[in-house]
Motif scaffolding. Structure first.
Motif, PDB file in Angstrom:
ATOM      1  N   GLY A   1       9.664 139.327   3.275  1.00  0.00           N
ATOM      2  CA  GLY A   1      10.838 139.424   2.247  1.00  0.00           C
ATOM      3  C   GLY A   1      12.187 138.975   2.773  1.00  0.00           C
ATOM      4  N   ARG A   2      12.268 139.237   4.080  1.00  0.00           N
ATOM      5  CA  ARG A   2      13.559 138.943   4.804  1.00  0.00           C
ATOM      6  C   ARG A   2      13.574 137.290   4.829  1.00  0.00           C
ATOM      7  NH1 ARG A   2      12.498 143.760   6.897  1.00  0.00           N
ATOM      8  NH2 ARG A   2      11.803 142.935   8.758  1.00  0.00           N
ATOM      9  N   ASP A   3      12.325 136.799   5.489  1.00  0.00           N
ATOM     10  CA  ASP A   3      12.482 135.419   5.533  1.00  0.00           C
ATOM     11  C   ASP A   3      12.543 134.536   4.554  1.00  0.00           C
ATOM     12  OD1 ASP A   3      11.781 135.963   8.465  1.00  0.00           O
ATOM     13  OD2 ASP A   3       9.677 135.903   8.199  1.00  0.00           O
ATOM     14  N   ASN A   4      11.785 134.805   3.350  1.00  0.00           N
ATOM     15  CA  ASN A   4      12.108 133.939   2.086  1.00  0.00           C
ATOM     16  C   ASN A   4      11.300 134.780   1.026  1.00  0.00           C
ATOM     17  OD1 ASN A   4      11.954 132.307  -0.057  1.00  0.00           O
ATOM     18  ND2 ASN A   4      11.650 130.285   1.236  1.00  0.00           N
ATOM     19  N   ALA A   5      12.282 135.557   0.380  1.00  0.00           N
ATOM     20  CA  ALA A   5      12.004 136.357  -0.697  1.00  0.00           C
ATOM     21  C   ALA A   5      11.088 135.767  -1.851  1.00  0.00           C
ATOM     22  CB  ALA A   5      13.028 137.314  -1.319  1.00  0.00           C
ATOM     23  N   PHE A   6      11.941 134.546  -2.067  1.00  0.00           N
ATOM     24  CA  PHE A   6      11.685 133.532  -3.278  1.00  0.00           C
ATOM     25  C   PHE A   6      10.051 133.307  -3.111  1.00  0.00           C
ATOM     26  CE2 PHE A   6      11.186 129.385  -5.123  1.00  0.00           C
ATOM     27  CZ  PHE A   6      11.506 129.649  -6.759  1.00  0.00           C
ATOM     28  N   ALA A   7       9.782 132.682  -2.071  1.00  0.00           N
ATOM     29  CA  ALA A   7       8.354 132.412  -1.771  1.00  0.00           C
ATOM     30  C   ALA A   7       7.146 133.563  -1.781  1.00  0.00           C
ATOM     31  CB  ALA A   7       8.385 131.856  -0.023  1.00  0.00           C
ATOM     32  N   LEU A   8       7.819 134.598  -1.458  1.00  0.00           N
ATOM     33  CA  LEU A   8       7.076 135.770  -1.641  1.00  0.00           C
ATOM     34  C   LEU A   8       6.741 136.142  -3.030  1.00  0.00           C
ATOM     35  CD1 LEU A   8       5.465 137.838   0.221  1.00  0.00           C
ATOM     36  CD2 LEU A   8       7.547 139.199   0.144  1.00  0.00           C
ATOM     37  N   VAL A   9       7.854 136.038  -3.751  1.00  0.00           N
ATOM     38  CA  VAL A   9       7.725 136.317  -5.318  1.00  0.00           C
ATOM     39  C   VAL A   9       6.921 135.086  -6.055  1.00  0.00           C
ATOM     40  CG1 VAL A   9       8.986 136.546  -7.386  1.00  0.00           C
ATOM     41  CG2 VAL A   9       9.655 137.828  -5.278  1.00  0.00           C
ATOM     42  N   CYS A  10       7.009 133.909  -5.502  1.00  0.00           N
ATOM     43  CA  CYS A  10       6.589 132.868  -6.167  1.00  0.00           C
ATOM     44  C   CYS A  10       5.004 132.698  -5.765  1.00  0.00           C
ATOM     45  CB  CYS A  10       7.009 131.450  -6.170  1.00  0.00           C
ATOM     46  SG  CYS A  10       8.789 131.762  -7.089  1.00  0.00           S
ATOM     47  N   ALA A  11       4.569 133.248  -4.675  1.00  0.00           N
ATOM     48  CA  ALA A  11       3.002 133.267  -4.061  1.00  0.00           C
ATOM     49  C   ALA A  11       1.900 133.383  -5.039  1.00  0.00           C
ATOM     50  CB  ALA A  11       2.951 133.625  -2.944  1.00  0.00           C
ATOM     51  N   PRO A  12       2.003 134.438  -5.764  1.00  0.00           N
ATOM     52  CA  PRO A  12       1.046 134.742  -6.744  1.00  0.00           C
ATOM     53  C   PRO A  12       0.835 133.785  -7.854  1.00  0.00           C
ATOM     54  CG  PRO A  12       2.043 136.897  -6.262  1.00  0.00           C
ATOM     55  CD  PRO A  12       2.889 135.762  -5.707  1.00  0.00           C
ATOM     56  N   PRO A  13       1.866 133.251  -8.591  1.00  0.00           N
ATOM     57  CA  PRO A  13       1.578 132.256  -9.674  1.00  0.00           C
ATOM     58  C   PRO A  13       1.395 130.953  -9.196  1.00  0.00           C
ATOM     59  CG  PRO A  13       4.107 133.225  -9.506  1.00  0.00           C
ATOM     60  CD  PRO A  13       3.293 133.931  -8.594  1.00  0.00           C
ATOM     61  N   LEU A  14       1.887 130.570  -7.907  1.00  0.00           N
ATOM     62  CA  LEU A  14       1.508 129.259  -7.340  1.00  0.00           C
ATOM     63  C   LEU A  14      -0.027 129.130  -6.850  1.00  0.00           C
ATOM     64  CD1 LEU A  14       4.818 128.413  -5.356  1.00  0.00           C
ATOM     65  CD2 LEU A  14       4.082 127.357  -7.521  1.00  0.00           C
ATOM     66  N   THR A  15      -0.399 130.375  -6.326  1.00  0.00           N
ATOM     67  CA  THR A  15      -1.628 130.590  -5.922  1.00  0.00           C
ATOM     68  C   THR A  15      -2.644 130.358  -6.960  1.00  0.00           C
ATOM     69  OG1 THR A  15      -1.232 131.829  -3.922  1.00  0.00           O
ATOM     70  CG2 THR A  15      -3.500 131.974  -4.618  1.00  0.00           C
ATOM     71  N   ALA A  16      -2.437 130.992  -8.122  1.00  0.00           N
ATOM     72  CA  ALA A  16      -3.115 130.890  -9.337  1.00  0.00           C
ATOM     73  C   ALA A  16      -3.108 129.444  -9.787  1.00  0.00           C
ATOM     74  CB  ALA A  16      -2.820 131.919 -10.481  1.00  0.00           C
TER      75      ALA A  16
END
Length: 141
Positions: free
Chosen positions: A86-101
């Motif tokens: 989350g400290r490294d890139n919160a946006f990527a962490l939040v967007c990971a589930p929809p992008l994976t789907a």
């Protein structure tokens, strides 16, 4: 004289040869992604001595793009460190589930030999969120 074969009238269907090429390409992408994850799991991108790709946007402009820090975040996730990710890139962490789907949806479509375009609201929404994240992370320092 025989009639020509009937064209496939299903929406989004593609010819068999093209579907086969897409499957091979999809498998190649999956193998390359797994190889990249294996490399990343064993090489810490937090260490500047480890060779990792440079972000072209940051290299050219000095600005952090929405994906800057994603390699570090994925490394942290692979090692079970959710807070560090989350400290490294919160946006990527939040967007990971929809992008994976979306990636799984596209992979399934390619495997089945059909088209699966990303819905316009989803594409524009992700793009707008990425631009907003880029502005926030560069304005706040």
């Amino acid at each position: 004289m025989t009639d020509p074969p009937a064209a496939d009238t299903r929406a989004g269907a593609v010819p068999a040869a093209l579907a086969r090429r897409r499957r091979v390409l999809g498998l190649g992408v999956a193998v390359a992604a797994c190889a990249g994850l294996l490399y990343l799991a064993g090489h810490d991108p937090h260490d500047p001595a480890i060779p990792m790709p440079l972000c072209p946007i940051r290299h050219l402009t000095g600005l952090d793009c929405p994906a800057c820090g994603s390699l570090r975040a994925v490394y942290s996730l692979l090692h079970g460190h959710l807070g560090a990710a989350g400290r490294d890139n919160a946006f990527a962490l939040v967007c990971a589930p929809p992008l994976t789907a979306l990636l799984a949806r596209q992979g399934r479509a390619v495997w089945q030999g059909r088209y699966a375009p990303v819905p316009a609201p989803v594409a524009y929404g992700l793009g707008a969120a990425a631009l907003a994240w880029m502005a926030v992370r560069n304005l706040t320092g």
